[in-house]
Design an enzyme around this catalytic site. Structure first.
Site, short mmCIF file in Angstrom:
data_model
loop_
_atom_site.label_atom_id
_atom_site.label_comp_id
_atom_site.label_asym_id
_atom_site.label_seq_id
_atom_site.Cartn_x
_atom_site.Cartn_y
_atom_site.Cartn_z
N LYS A 1 -25.90 46.33 5.89
CA LYS A 1 -26.02 46.82 4.51
C LYS A 1 -26.78 45.82 3.62
O LYS A 1 -27.65 46.22 2.86
CB LYS A 1 -24.63 47.07 3.90
N ARG B 1 -15.02 50.58 -1.14
CA ARG B 1 -14.39 50.36 0.17
C ARG B 1 -13.05 51.07 0.28
O ARG B 1 -12.39 50.96 1.31
CB ARG B 1 -14.17 48.87 0.38
N ARG C 1 -23.85 35.68 13.04
CA ARG C 1 -24.10 35.32 11.63
C ARG C 1 -23.23 34.14 11.22
O ARG C 1 -23.66 33.29 10.46
CB ARG C 1 -23.80 36.55 10.75
N ARG D 1 -19.70 31.46 6.24
CA ARG D 1 -18.62 32.32 5.75
C ARG D 1 -17.38 32.15 6.61
O ARG D 1 -17.44 32.27 7.83
CB ARG D 1 -19.08 33.79 5.77
N ARG E 1 -10.93 42.65 9.85
CA ARG E 1 -11.83 43.39 8.94
C ARG E 1 -12.09 44.80 9.46
O ARG E 1 -12.20 45.75 8.68
CB ARG E 1 -13.15 42.60 8.76
P1 AMP Z 1 -18.77 41.68 2.52
O1 AMP Z 1 -19.67 40.56 2.16
O2 AMP Z 1 -19.17 42.97 1.87
O3 AMP Z 1 -18.57 41.83 4.01
O4 AMP Z 1 -17.33 41.33 1.91
C1 AMP Z 1 -16.62 40.18 2.33
C2 AMP Z 1 -15.15 40.32 1.97
O5 AMP Z 1 -15.01 40.45 0.54
C3 AMP Z 1 -14.46 41.57 2.54
O6 AMP Z 1 -13.99 41.37 3.85
C4 AMP Z 1 -13.32 41.75 1.54
O7 AMP Z 1 -12.28 40.81 1.77
C5 AMP Z 1 -13.98 41.38 0.22
N1 AMP Z 1 -14.61 42.57 -0.42
C6 AMP Z 1 -15.94 42.80 -0.60
N2 AMP Z 1 -16.15 43.98 -1.20
C7 AMP Z 1 -14.90 44.52 -1.41
C8 AMP Z 1 -14.45 45.74 -1.96
N3 AMP Z 1 -15.30 46.66 -2.44
N4 AMP Z 1 -13.10 45.95 -1.99
C9 AMP Z 1 -12.23 45.03 -1.53
N5 AMP Z 1 -12.59 43.87 -0.97
C10 AMP Z 1 -13.92 43.60 -0.91
#
Ligand code: AMP
Length: 194
Positions: free
Chosen positions: A14, A89, A128, A134, A145
């Protein structure tokens, strides 16, 4: 305005695809993951709270993420539209987004889901993790996740499908091929800028 949700599990591409599409269409990128990581880096109270969830591979509570998105949308007043990446999400987030956009006399126009098998997602995330720094890009992190994704996020696809807005595409193709597929879909709604 034209508003796109790029949907898919962690590691589905994404973020990479958002970056490839932004300039073509003059859209603004909103990634809740990036916004939360900025809060964490800034050691804000929200960041400190969010980190506890992120480190465990859990979703951050809806109210935190929704209020963050709401301020971000207000902050970017002159946008041609948004690409939402990693948001919504949960179904509650999707409903809140619909309300926020309705208030601005706009809506989500398209939701494109990047379909990638779980083994490939795990491989990409661990790869990654070697460079991303991260804390959640680990083999154990992927398992939690994915569980959160299957339980809470996957139903969001059905929410948009019911509205006739969902398109699923193959996310395993080379990056440029996925970008081309996405552009073909978006071109149906929006002309590239210049
Ligand atoms: P991402 O970079 O989108 O993979 O997000 C990393 C982490 O941030 C996720 O595993 C969640 O813990 C948190 N996170 C990101 N976006 C959301 C969301 N829309 N709702 C809840 N948690 C989020």
């Amino acid at each position: 305005m034209f508003n796109l949700v790029l949907f898919g599990p962690p590691g589905s591409g994404k973020g990479t695809q958002s970056a490839n599409l932004l300039h073509t269409y003059g859209l603004k990128h909103i990634s809740t993951g990036d916004l939360l990581r900025e809060e964490i880096a800034g050691l804000t109270p929200m960041g400190v709270e969010a980190q506890k969830y992120i480190d465990q591979g859990l979703l951050v509570p809806d109210e935190v993420v929704i209020s963050m998105i709401s301020s971000k949308i207000d902050e970017i007043a002159d946008a041609r539209g948004f690409i939402f990446d990693g948001f919504p999400r949960t179904t509650a987030q999707a409903e809140a987004l619909d309300n926020l956009l309705e208030f601005k006399n706009t809506q989500i126009h398209m939701v494109i889901s990047l379909d990638v098998p779980v083994e490939e997602l795990a491989r990409r995330i661990v790869e990654r993790g070697a460079t991303s720094g991260r804390t959640d890009d680990t083999a154990e992190g992927v398992i939690k996740r994915m569980e959160e994704y299957n339980n809470k996020t996957a139903p969001v696809a059905a929410y948009y499908d019911q509205q006739g807005k969902l398109t699923v595409i193959n996310g395993t193709l080379p990056i440029d091929d996925v970008t081309q597929t996405l552009t073909r879909q978006i071109d149906k709604h929006l002309l590239p800028v210049a």
